[in-house]
Design an enzyme around this catalytic site. Structure first.
Site, mmCIF file in Angstrom:
data_model
loop_
_atom_site.group_PDB
_atom_site.id
_atom_site.type_symbol
_atom_site.label_atom_id
_atom_site.label_comp_id
_atom_site.label_asym_id
_atom_site.label_seq_id
_atom_site.Cartn_x
_atom_site.Cartn_y
_atom_site.Cartn_z
ATOM 1 C CD GLN A 1 9.716 37.285 39.277
ATOM 2 O OE1 GLN A 1 8.936 38.174 39.121
ATOM 3 N NE2 GLN A 1 10.484 36.816 40.171
ATOM 4 C CG LEU B 1 14.539 40.253 58.844
ATOM 5 C CD1 LEU B 1 13.537 41.296 59.007
ATOM 6 C CD2 LEU B 1 15.059 39.321 60.025
ATOM 7 C CD GLU C 1 14.644 36.773 39.573
ATOM 8 O OE1 GLU C 1 15.265 37.304 38.896
ATOM 9 O OE2 GLU C 1 13.371 36.268 39.492
ATOM 10 C CD GLU D 1 7.770 36.806 45.626
ATOM 11 O OE1 GLU D 1 8.580 37.085 46.247
ATOM 12 O OE2 GLU D 1 8.005 36.505 44.280
ATOM 13 N NE ARG E 1 8.462 43.732 45.037
ATOM 14 C CZ ARG E 1 8.950 44.358 46.260
ATOM 15 N NH1 ARG E 1 8.865 43.891 47.397
ATOM 16 N NH2 ARG E 1 9.625 45.609 45.922
#
Length: 297
Positions: free
Chosen positions: A28, A51, A69, A102, A106
């Site tokens: 991570q 969702l 996470e 991922e 962000r």
């Protein structure tokens, strides 16, 4: 709350996993999570359900998180016992890549966290910046820019992580090449609220002022003396040796110039756009050992 038992999955491939049966992702990139952000997401889960399922891989004794996470933390905070999950077959390298991708998507992941995730990946898998760029579909130049931020002093990196300065501010400090100057300029940014353009101008003026400092002449007796306007600075054996090493490493003409204040410049020559790209790639990726296949084009 979700069912108390792990489901076997449905036609979509989604199963229910116990929130405490999912191990953390060791790859991570994010090291800090906003408590207020997790709380807000937790309230959203209570209102609208989850969702998008988390992504995991099957491991001995349970499942390891690949992506999601924030959702997992929020589900635990909301009091859920189980979460929807999609299982994917993946080795360590792919898990690291998916975690990077991922988090790159962000906006709130800070530049230092991104840079550290790139560095860890490159070190763990013994690859180049170009290899990483190709695998995660990111421009190599962007990876190089991010990694250069790790060269900054800890105080500057801390200011960037805390969002007291921006990545643009931090990059503008890199050409100074001196940790004390970089730290002082960082404080100036914070204290005066300087824009990126303003700090770039200040850094440029500082470097130009340093470049105007007179260079010294090193005589046969080894003593440095101020250079006159008509004399060309001589070089001692140490500087000549450094020039030779860099010439061999880069495959082009290199000049090392030292000022009377023991500061200096390294000037790398190139004869064509193609040669410039070759030298840039060599310096950026560090893919080759000095001298290996590095010759004049």
């Amino acid at each position: 709350n979700k069912s108390d038992e792990t489901s076997e999955g449905d036609e979509s491939g989604i199963i229910l996993l116990g929130v405490h049966d999912v191990y953390d992702n060791p790859f991570q990139p994010r090291r800090e999570f906003s408590e207020s952000e997790i709380t807000a997401l937790s309230e959203s889960l209570k209102e609208h359900d989850m969702l998008q399922p988390i992504l995991v891989r099957k491991m001995s004794g349970g499942y390891q998180l690949i992506a999601g996470e924030r959702r997992l933390r929020a589900a635990r905070q909301a009091g859920w016992t189980h979460v929807p999950a999609r299982v994917k077959e993946a080795d360590d390298r792919l898990v690291a890549e998916l975690a990077i991708v991922e988090n790159l998507q962000r906006q709130d992941l800070n530049a230092i966290e991104k840079a550290m995730s790139f560095q860890r990946y490159i070190e763990q898998h013994g690859c180049t910046q170009e290899d990483l760029a190709r695998r995660i579909k990111v421009d190599r130049a962007n990876i190089a820019k991010m990694l250069r931020l790790l060269e900054l002093p800890e105080e500057v990196k801390g200011a960037l992580t805390a969002k007291r300065i921006t990545a643009g501010h931090a990059r503008a400090l890199l050409p100074l090449g001196d940790e004390a100057k970089q730290t002082n300029f960082c404080k100036k940014i914070e204290g005066e609220g300087l824009s990126v353009r303003a700090i770039e101008q200040l850094v440029r003026e500082t470097i130009e002022a340093e470049d105007r400092e007179p260079f010294s002449i090193v005589g046969a007796d080894g003593v440095s003396r101020p250079a006159t306007s008509t004399a060309k600075p001589a070089k001692n054996a140490h500087l000549l040796d450094l020039e030779q090493q860099l010439k061999i490493a880069l495959g082009t003409k290199v000049e090392v110039r030292q000022s009377s204040k023991k500061k200096g410049r390294i000037v790398i020559h190139f004869n064509s756009p193609e040669e410039f790209e070759r030298i840039r790639d060599h310096l950026s990726t560090g893919a080759k050992t000095p001298g290996d296949d590095v010759r004049m084009q």
